[in-house]
Design a protein around this motif. Sequence first.
Motif, PDB file in Angstrom:
ATOM      1  N   SER A  88       0.926  -1.413   0.364  1.00 41.85           N
ATOM      2  CA  SER A  88      -0.481   0.506  -0.276  1.00 41.85           C
ATOM      3  C   SER A  88       1.002   0.965   0.072  1.00 41.85           C
ATOM      4  N   SER A 106     -10.026  -1.470  -5.111  1.00 44.61           N
ATOM      5  CA  SER A 106      -9.875  -2.247  -4.597  1.00 44.61           C
ATOM      6  C   SER A 106     -11.246  -3.358  -4.617  1.00 44.61           C
ATOM      7  N   TYR A 154     -11.115   5.480  -3.335  1.00 42.38           N
ATOM      8  CA  TYR A 154     -10.951   3.770  -3.314  1.00 42.38           C
ATOM      9  C   TYR A 154     -11.892   3.595  -4.259  1.00 42.38           C
ATOM     10  N   ASP A 180      -5.219  -3.014  -7.170  1.00 43.36           N
ATOM     11  CA  ASP A 180      -4.724  -3.339  -6.075  1.00 43.36           C
ATOM     12  C   ASP A 180      -5.699  -5.543  -6.577  1.00 43.36           C
TER      13      ASP A 180
END
Length: 652
Positions: A88, A106, A154, A180
């Motif tokens: 991260s 995400s 996000y 991610d």
Amino acid sequence: MDWDPDAFGPPDDPAAPPPPFDGATTPVAASVPGLAATARDFTGRDPRDVLSEVYGYDAFRGDQGDIVAHVVGGGDAVVLMPTGGGKSVTYQVPALVRPGTGLVVSPLIALMHDQVDALVANGVRAAYLNSTQTPGERAAVEQAYLAGTLDLLYVAPERLNGAQTLGLLARGRLSVIAIDEAHCVSQWGHDFRPDYLALGDLADRFPGVPRMALTATATPATASEIVERLRLPRARRFVASFDRPNIQYRIAPKVEPRKQLVEFIRSVRQAQGPDDAAPAGIVYALSRKSVEQTAAYLSTQGIDALPYHAGLDSSVRAANQSRFLRDDGVVMVATIAFGMGIDKPDVRFVAHIDLPKSVEGYYQETGRAGRDGEPAVAWMAYGLGDVVQQRRMIDQSPGDRAYKMRLGQHLDAMLGLCETVSCRRQNLLDYFGEPSGTCGNCDTCLEPPETWDGQVAAQKLLSTIVRLQRERGQSFGAGHLIDILRGARTERITQQGHDALATYGIGADLTDQDWRSVIRQLLARGLLVARGDYGTLALTEASGGVLRGETAVPLRRDTLGRSGSGPRVRKAAAAESVDAGDRDLFEALRSWRAEQAREQGVPAYIVFGDATLRALAASRPASLADLDGITGIGAKKREAYGDRILAVVAAH
């Protein structure tokens, strides 16, 4: 097991249009949690200064510095780094340093919430867009993005498939795009998410914005698939070691898995010491029914266990997850729906009572233990039924022949890890293309297994199967075949006349569990195959070599109870490295941290990790200036907690 799409709440709804941007910056920013007027602007700063001020770390670890420099300079990157390795930081720091807002894709709502909470606690202007928000909350975040008052945003991949969200992003300015859990793009992978396939289009929609693909779980083949599908041909690859040396890997023969599990958990508690808090852990099971039954059984044994699976009401899942994150000593029993978005650093063990479908899945799930770098254990109970069940699931899967072959390859690799007589960690790392030596911290290194010549035993079993099929046209599962070999006088044997077979009773020298071990290992090696709903056993092409005595059959001798009941677990207590004279202060700091976490409604590690508390107990700061340089204390946390920390220290 297929992915449970509702595991962390309903799917994102990308259809809701954003409100028109009204140009109101300060009121909008103030309405989004974490966007305080005192939030710092890190644009253009030295990444090392940002690392220190925001995270409280003196230096980057491993490849972090090179990754950050490359992305800050505008380069694309593919980052393969193990869980707990600090992925991260590699996209958050560039997002803070470069002008604009960092977009983080995400896959799970829980992961978004967890990371945003941690960032806000560090003084970063972070927010998310997902289906848990009210329209007003989403509107505030969208307008804050357009106003340029967000450092990181996000979103889920499903939301990026909507024209509304893409239109919103195009009206603002992006600094970095970080994808991610990028292994979800792999159609052959264990966590495939179809919405990831569209993320390659971000290259055309946002030219000039550096893109990153990050994962902790990728073989060389999967890494190449990530590059191709996300259209990152010029991306620089950064591959860290997949080794997690603090995790001890143990695999036990499955006999009574729930009783073995209790013995294992108690052994971990015993290793921690009587004065320490009970260890937190995760137990994975394949089915929802097994999850609930196992959690209930553990509770009857005095273990604080909770169930988690997608069939539970969302409020129950949320409450159980909250307890696991916030309380000490909670054991979560779950399907694979739980864990990807969980950033709890002090999970001391991960246990599997069912065989994972792939090495990738096993590695990712076990990687949730010991994220803080302290000793942890990955334990599994594995038996004949697991092999038969997994083979049957592959045969019954709806995919084509190529798909089933790939599933079979995944299972074969997993079975190889379970049956190896050499170092398990070496086997695991080799799967990911990383050469290594023996580790000295897995069950096969600590307690080298015996091997024995199983050729004769295999011939007895295979001969029994051949005689039943050729002479009588019959096929049976493991249990009945073992009864024949051991000369059992069951009603089924006498009714079928199987006591007249030439092989009846010729295997009485081995116990029932010994024969199950033989069958399991022959299945794992492809010398035997289980077919149909009832798992009847049949020969393979390779079986002929065994019957003719041409194929050697070295087998692992299972020692029941050794790995299941008494693992030599290294002490993994939070306070193990605290000097005796500092122990009282450390415990006082832990109590203070727990109070702060309860007041704020966040997990304790969001306030401070154990490593920070150990450093505070050892250094005993007397002034705010003394807090500088202590790991995990950045500017925001020094400002928020400094005086209260000093008060706790002064009281001791």
